[in-house]
Design an enzyme around this catalytic site. Sequence first.
Site, mmCIF file in Angstrom:
data_model
loop_
_atom_site.group_PDB
_atom_site.id
_atom_site.type_symbol
_atom_site.label_atom_id
_atom_site.label_comp_id
_atom_site.label_asym_id
_atom_site.label_seq_id
_atom_site.Cartn_x
_atom_site.Cartn_y
_atom_site.Cartn_z
ATOM 1 N N LYS A 1 52.156 11.664 28.253
ATOM 2 C CA LYS A 1 51.464 10.513 29.034
ATOM 3 C C LYS A 1 51.969 9.568 29.972
ATOM 4 O O LYS A 1 53.308 10.024 30.189
ATOM 5 C CB LYS A 1 50.859 9.744 27.981
ATOM 6 C CG LYS A 1 50.039 10.645 26.970
ATOM 7 C CD LYS A 1 48.919 11.521 27.466
ATOM 8 C CE LYS A 1 47.790 12.043 26.613
ATOM 9 N NZ LYS A 1 47.984 12.886 25.624
HETATM 10 C C1 LIG Z 1 46.900 13.133 24.473
HETATM 11 C C2 LIG Z 1 45.392 12.885 23.917
HETATM 12 C C3 LIG Z 1 45.198 12.749 22.649
HETATM 13 C C4 LIG Z 1 46.183 12.674 21.617
HETATM 14 O O1 LIG Z 1 46.926 11.939 21.686
HETATM 15 P P1 LIG Z 1 48.270 11.676 20.501
HETATM 16 O O2 LIG Z 1 49.046 10.583 20.763
HETATM 17 O O3 LIG Z 1 49.297 12.994 21.143
HETATM 18 O O4 LIG Z 1 47.708 11.672 19.225
HETATM 19 C C5 LIG Z 1 43.800 12.280 22.375
HETATM 20 N N1 LIG Z 1 42.906 12.525 23.354
HETATM 21 C C6 LIG Z 1 43.139 12.974 24.853
HETATM 22 C C7 LIG Z 1 42.037 12.947 25.748
HETATM 23 C C8 LIG Z 1 44.347 13.088 25.233
HETATM 24 O O5 LIG Z 1 44.745 13.512 26.090
#
Ligand SMILES: *Cc1c(COP(=O)(O)O)cnc(C)c1O
Length: 386
Positions: free
Chosen positions: A188
């Site tokens: 992210k």
């Molecule tokens: C990355 C992501 C998640 C999960 O995030 P984590 O921190 O890895 O649990 C959930 N929803 C979306 C849309 C994502 O892109």
Amino acid sequence: MPDNIFLNKVFITGREATYVAQAIADSQKGGMLSGDGSFTHRVSEFLEKTFDTHQVLLTHSCTAALEMAAILADIQPGDEVIMPSYTFVSSANAFVLRGGVPVFVDVKADTMNIDENLIEAAITEKTKAIVPIHYAGAACEMDRIMQIAEKYDLMVIEDAAQAIFGNYKGRPLGTIGHLGCFSFHETKNIICGEGGALLVNRPNLEARAEIVREKGTDRTAFLSGRSDKYTWRDIGSSYLPSDMLAAFLLAQLEHGEEITRRRQKAWEIYDECLRSSGLLELPQYPHDSRPNGHMYFGLLRNAKDRPAFIEEMRNEGIQVLSHYVPLHSSPAGQKFCRVSGSLENTISGASRLVRFPMYCGIEDKAEMIAGLAMDKLRKLNSVIEA
Ligand SMILES: *Cc1c(COP(=O)(O)O)cnc(C)c1O
């Protein structure tokens, strides 16, 4: 041969190691290395101030924040939750864990965000919540979604995993619904390896949110002196990240605006090259909501060109990738979820979508990558037309 360019590359601001060392040193002087130590408090305060919201609770993932949200929305077996099928598994799984039934509606043909005009038709007596996913860090139509939620007395939980520092009509994504969820996973924009946050945007949810996050106990009130003992109050789990991760995260957040600007810059370079070429279908975002540069994606004209395009880019050392397998077509999705209406745009978009490398530092290479992509796409198109 130059180094391969991957879809994502971890960006380090430079202060992470210093802050983590400080968290470790603090633990020798009475500080807490577990959750809710001094760095956790600094990060929460930073986020509460930056996003002007009531309460921000750090979690060990966005998945955890979504699971907390499902508890706070009081999802009971059989309750329905409206969301797109084009999303990460956790958006649905968090509700299925409580016995809820995700109900999938279609996305817009260009942005791959939930089509707000299809939500009302999916509402039944069992509907409890709407979960908009801000795909690629670009806003869903939140005004309309909040209006529908109010009319039918539903909760809105924003899956803003990709959307930190993105906004909708000047309002930060994640702060508009009753609850918002961020991810700090290494893929992210702002990261700490694994991490997340729950934004509690309504004061009436704050007290329970603290309890759910602390294994169902009122330990948070006890630690802050609001209670003289702590005990089991409610369902909950262990959702706190260690203070070392919060220390890492603080270093990232201090550069949050710079990170966002640099990614947006790369996004704009890709867009300038690729939009005028007409070789890809690209999302039209409203002028009053700016994506946060999380992802640059486009839709190929023909799904059957995708493997060849990805392969040709890989031969140039550039990673271009597809994205989600729509949840309604997955084995668990078929078992636990329901579909409302046609998912035509979801199916078509999922089969044609490609993502380009995006990270802090790609700015200088974006024009070269877009140029190569255009060459490959022109060649693929001419093969078809010939
Ligand atoms: C990355 C992501 C998640 C999960 O995030 P984590 O921190 O890895 O649990 C959930 N929803 C979306 C849309 C994502 O892109």
